[in-house]
Design a protein around this motif. Structure first.
Motif, PDB file in Angstrom:
ATOM      1  N   HIS A  32       0.853  -1.191   0.000  1.00 58.57           N
ATOM      2  CA  HIS A  32       0.000   0.000   0.000  1.00 58.57           C
ATOM      3  C   HIS A  32       0.887   1.237   0.000  1.00 58.57           C
ATOM      4  O   HIS A  32       1.398   1.653   1.044  1.00 58.57           O
ATOM      5  CB  HIS A  32      -0.942  -0.014   1.202  1.00 58.57           C
ATOM      6  CG  HIS A  32      -1.918  -1.150   1.186  1.00 58.57           C
ATOM      7  ND1 HIS A  32      -2.869  -1.288   0.195  1.00 58.57           N
ATOM      8  CD2 HIS A  32      -2.061  -2.227   2.001  1.00 58.57           C
ATOM      9  CE1 HIS A  32      -3.577  -2.389   0.421  1.00 58.57           C
ATOM     10  NE2 HIS A  32      -3.102  -2.975   1.504  1.00 58.57           N
ATOM     11  N   SER A  33       1.061   1.821  -1.173  1.00 53.40           N
ATOM     12  CA  SER A  33       1.982   2.954  -1.299  1.00 53.40           C
ATOM     13  C   SER A  33       1.523   4.171  -0.513  1.00 53.40           C
ATOM     14  O   SER A  33       2.337   5.009  -0.136  1.00 53.40           O
ATOM     15  CB  SER A  33       2.142   3.322  -2.781  1.00 53.40           C
ATOM     16  OG  SER A  33       0.878   3.634  -3.346  1.00 53.40           O
ATOM     17  N   SER A  34       0.219   4.267  -0.272  1.00 54.84           N
ATOM     18  CA  SER A  34      -0.281   5.415   0.493  1.00 54.84           C
ATOM     19  C   SER A  34       0.024   5.273   1.988  1.00 54.84           C
ATOM     20  O   SER A  34      -0.086   6.243   2.736  1.00 54.84           O
ATOM     21  CB  SER A  34      -1.797   5.560   0.293  1.00 54.84           C
ATOM     22  OG  SER A  34      -2.468   4.384   0.739  1.00 54.84           O
ATOM     23  N   ARG A  35       0.407   4.042   2.401  1.00 49.57           N
ATOM     24  CA  ARG A  35       0.749   3.811   3.810  1.00 49.57           C
ATOM     25  C   ARG A  35       2.089   3.075   3.877  1.00 49.57           C
ATOM     26  O   ARG A  35       2.150   1.895   4.184  1.00 49.57           O
ATOM     27  CB  ARG A  35      -0.338   2.991   4.501  1.00 49.57           C
ATOM     28  CG  ARG A  35      -1.654   3.733   4.707  1.00 49.57           C
ATOM     29  CD  ARG A  35      -2.660   2.838   5.423  1.00 49.57           C
ATOM     30  NE  ARG A  35      -3.097   1.733   4.564  1.00 49.57           N
ATOM     31  CZ  ARG A  35      -3.540   0.572   5.019  1.00 49.57           C
ATOM     32  NH1 ARG A  35      -3.570   0.319   6.308  1.00 49.57           N
ATOM     33  NH2 ARG A  35      -3.934  -0.374   4.176  1.00 49.57           N
TER      34      ARG A  35
END
Length: 765
Positions: free
Chosen positions: A219-222
């Protein structure tokens, strides 16, 4: 009436099942298939190997779409699975014995970072000496890894606990990896009546969807950091949390097994209590031995003796409170263990049971510990009766006369000492004086003169007759031909493989000169230590042996996969020894699984051929080129189909090993059993492999490549189909529907051959 209605409601919840006769490995594979894990990194080791084989066959039939990833060794398989779990994927593994030990350092990484997975541990005796049958010496190494451990005494339990294990591993109060362990060759291979769910959706619904609200790497956003090093305070907190989670797993296990009982009708408590309601004397056993002991308990009960049996379904966390309760009225307990904790006066479980009872001041149970059944030694009902009678005798005396002992050992009899069948050969017998090797300073290559082959036939064989190789096996004929080119004494080390297991089964050996065995992954390093110790003792004047003592490490059956790192390290260090690989294109000693030397498209027991799969999916490893890249002075390929070529190369290898450093050679040898070829066709098959240029004959001497047999120049070069037609494992490649795969195979063979010719023509390449 109310009780009847409740029973009907319970029966209504039980899902549709089918009854069959299956083994533990069958049932592990069935559960894995129905769960439909994302990936399984695996490496074959007996007796767990069957699981991957069965899953491969299931995949051919479209029964699952698990990505089965063949690792280079168990350490690699553990890494593959850990990496998969970091994404939030569901991953599974299976191993045994030294396979578990090889991956051991990875297990605390998985538990310490709290990523769930499931691993089937099919127990087997840990080497050495090597023994492939079942005890618990591997399992006991796992006790301190932070993994939950479930124990399955029957094939039915293997299936059920595999399903329970994943739900337990993923539970938000647990989040730990789980081992499901069962006995090798007892539970793993013996078939029993079992029930399994007809519809895989029943299994998947019970387990539920993978949790989505935990950190993963995709999860690139996290963005997350996994495995950062910790100092003492943080590490203490980390381990405290792991400890709390594993104890919580004991409570969660009870909850999940209650839920499982509703859909299956089968209950799994932390402890199984057999005839324990009024028992005064009892046994504590793990896994399959408990099934045997039930017969003894039943027989002694008929005689009026108050005996019982305890066997756990979970040992991590250890069911301490349940055990204390079960033993409240027991006068004496005998704990039978299939592994020792050397020097501790009892196996691990004996000590844990004693520790639990120590906390209960009202409990006066006498505990005896007996080590039994090592190396798969059979356990019979009469022996279980003997155990129970030992407990009765201790209770009668009021103490255990011998609290700890082994059971089943016996003293050797000097009258039965084995005498050599053949007199040990003298060094001079292996020195013919007919082979000469001289150095050409101008070309920087060696010149070798050998007599006609018949003149070397009088040289004694290095191997005595009586080994157990299959008819048509090329290992020993190939090795013996190689040794015709070696003058003087040798010390040989064999890595685990067919060559070892068929020639050195205690108390017998087919080796006429000194022989060493070590495991797949460490043969080269082991012999390098032998070499250096030999030369140091010789330098100090502590041993008096000749200078032409030659050290040869023999690898095969895929040993240059799991042993590649050891071989490269040995090559780079430059020890004076030969590494000789016999290549039979698979892990043949464990049942013909694909290795990295298996050619593309070829059928093995883990690369089946069918509608959904066409054999191995990637190209074979070019081991000679890999070894040449280390800069060792001599690399060669050879076969017994071209005997003069092989003998010359053996003589060169000995010269380089005795004067400069590591020499490496690769022999292509036949395996009729697993190639599905006729034993009498061995020479023709190997010749065809050479003339198609699949297995070119060449040498790399001090970095310069020379092709020693050129089928193109002799107008004998043929397409690879002429080789493939001999073998059942590759005939499917000749069918029209597989033409694209055959073309790809031909292209890689042609590419490697043309590259080799360029190296032959241009010494700097």
């Amino acid at each position: 009436m109310a009780a009847l209605d409740q029973q009907k409601r319970k029966e209504a919840l039980i899902q549709k099942q089918v009854t069959t006769f299956e083994s533990g490995n069958d049932m592990a594979a069935k559960a894995i298939s129905q769960i439909n894990y994302h990936i399984m990194g695996y490496f074959p080791i007996t007796p767990s190997t069957e699981i991957a084989q069965i899953l491969d066959q299931m995949k051919l039939k479209g029964e699952h779409n698990i990505q089965l990833i063949p690792a280079d060794g168990e350490h690699g398989s553990a890494g593959i699975n850990y990496g998969g779990s970091l994404t939030g994927a569901r991953v599974v593994n299976a191993t045994s014995a030294n396979g578990l030990l090889y991956m051991l350092e990875q297990l605390p990484v998985q538990s310490g970072t709290r990523f769930p997975m499931v691993m089937n541990l099919v127990t087997r005796s840990v080497s050495g000496p090597l023994d492939i049958r079942g005890d618990h010496s591997d399992l006991y190494y796992a006790l301190n890894t932070g993994w939950i451990i479930l124990t399955a005494p029957t094939p039915q339990a293997v299936y059920d606990l595999n399903i329970i294990a994943l739900k337990l591993a993923e539970h938000r109060q647990v989040r730990l990896p789980v081992i499901v362990t069962y006995d090798g060759f007892f539970t793993s291979h013996q078939k029993r009546k079992v029930s399994s769910f007809v519809d895989r959706r029943t299994v998947q619904s019970f387990i539920g969807e993978p949790p989505k609200d935990f950190p993963t790497v995709i999860h690139s956003s996290r963005p997350v950091t996994i495995g950062a090093h910790m100092l003492g305070d943080d590490l203490l907190n980390n381990h405290y949390q792991l400890s709390e989670a594993i104890y919580e797993a004991g409570k969660v296990f009870e909850q999940i097994t209650n839920e499982y009982e509703e859909i299956s009708g089968r209950k799994y408590s932390s402890l199984n209590l057999y005839e324990m309601e009024d028992a005064e004397f009892a046994l504590f056993l793990l896994n399959s031995a408990a099934e045997t002991a039930k017969i003894a308990v039943d027989d002694l009960r008929k005689q009026g003796m108050k005996v019982g049996l305890i066997y756990p379904n979970i040992i991590r966390p250890f069911p301490k409170e349940q055990l204390k309760s079960a033993l409240k009225n027991v006068k004496a307990l005998l704990v039978g263990e299939r592994a020792d904790s050397y020097g501790a006066y009892g196996g691990n479980l004996s000590q844990e049971i004693k520790a639990a009872l120590q906390e209960d001041p009202e409990n006066h149970t006498i505990v005896l510990s007996r080590i039994f059944g090592l190396g798969g030694k059979d356990f019979y009902p009469d022996e279980a009766k003997t155990f129970l009678k030992m407990a009765m005798e201790a209770a009668e005396k009021g103490y255990a006369e011998k609290p700890f002992d082994y059971f089943g050992q016996y003293p050797g009899d000097p009258k039965n000492i084995l005498r050599p069948v053949l007199a040990p050969p003298k060094k001079d017998e292996y020195v013919t004086g007919l082979i000469t090797v001289t150095e050409d300073l101008e070309t920087e290559k060696l010149k070798v003169k050998i007599p006609p082959l018949r003149h070397l036939m009088g040289k004694p064989k290095r191997m005595a007759p009586g080994h157990g190789a299959c008819p048509g096996c090329g290992i020993f004929s190939g090795l013996e031909l190689f040794f015709k080119g070696i003058e003087g004494d040798v010390v040989t080390l064999f890595q685990t493989g067919c060559g070892y297991v068929t020639s050195a089964g205690y108390p017998y050996s087919s080796h006429r000169q000194t022989f060493i065995h070590n495991l797949f992954q460490n043969g080269a390093a082991t012999l390098s230590g032998t070499v250096e110790a030999f030369f140091e003792m010789k330098r100090r004047g502590e041993v008096d042996v000749s200078d032409d003592f030659t050290f040869v490490m023999v690898s095969g059956d895929g040993g240059m996969d799991i042993g590649m790192g050891s071989a490269i390290g040995t090559a780079l260090r430059g020890h004076k020894m030969i590494i000789l690989e016999y290549d039979n294109e698979g892990y043949m000693n464990t049942g013909s699984q694909q290795s990295y030397s298996t050619p593309i498209g070829h059928m093995t027991t883990t690369s089946g051929v069918g509608k959904n799969q066409r054999g191995k999916t990637f190209h074979h490893k070019d081991t000679p080129q890999i070894m040449a890249a280390t800069g060792i002075p001599y690399v060669f390929t050879g076969t017994e189909a071209y005997p003069q070529d092989l003998i010359k190369k053996a003589a060169k290898a000995q010269w380089y090993a005795n004067h400069e450093g590591v020499a490496y050679g690769k022999l292509l040898i036949t395996c009729p059993l697993n190639w599905r070829s006729n034993p009498e066709d061995g020479t023709e098959i190997i010749k065809a492999a050479v003339e198609t240029c699949f297995f070119p004959l060449y040498e790399i001497e001090r970095g310069k490549t020379t092709i020693t047999y050129n089928p193109e120049a002799k107008k004998k070069k043929v397409p690879v189909s002429e080789w493939l037609k001999y073998m059942g494992k590759s005939k499917h490649l000749l069918k029209e529907e597989n033409k694209d795969l055959l073309d790809e195979f031909q292209q890689i063979v042609d590419f490697r051959w043309n590259r080799l010719k360029a190296m032959h023509e241009h010494p700097l390449l």
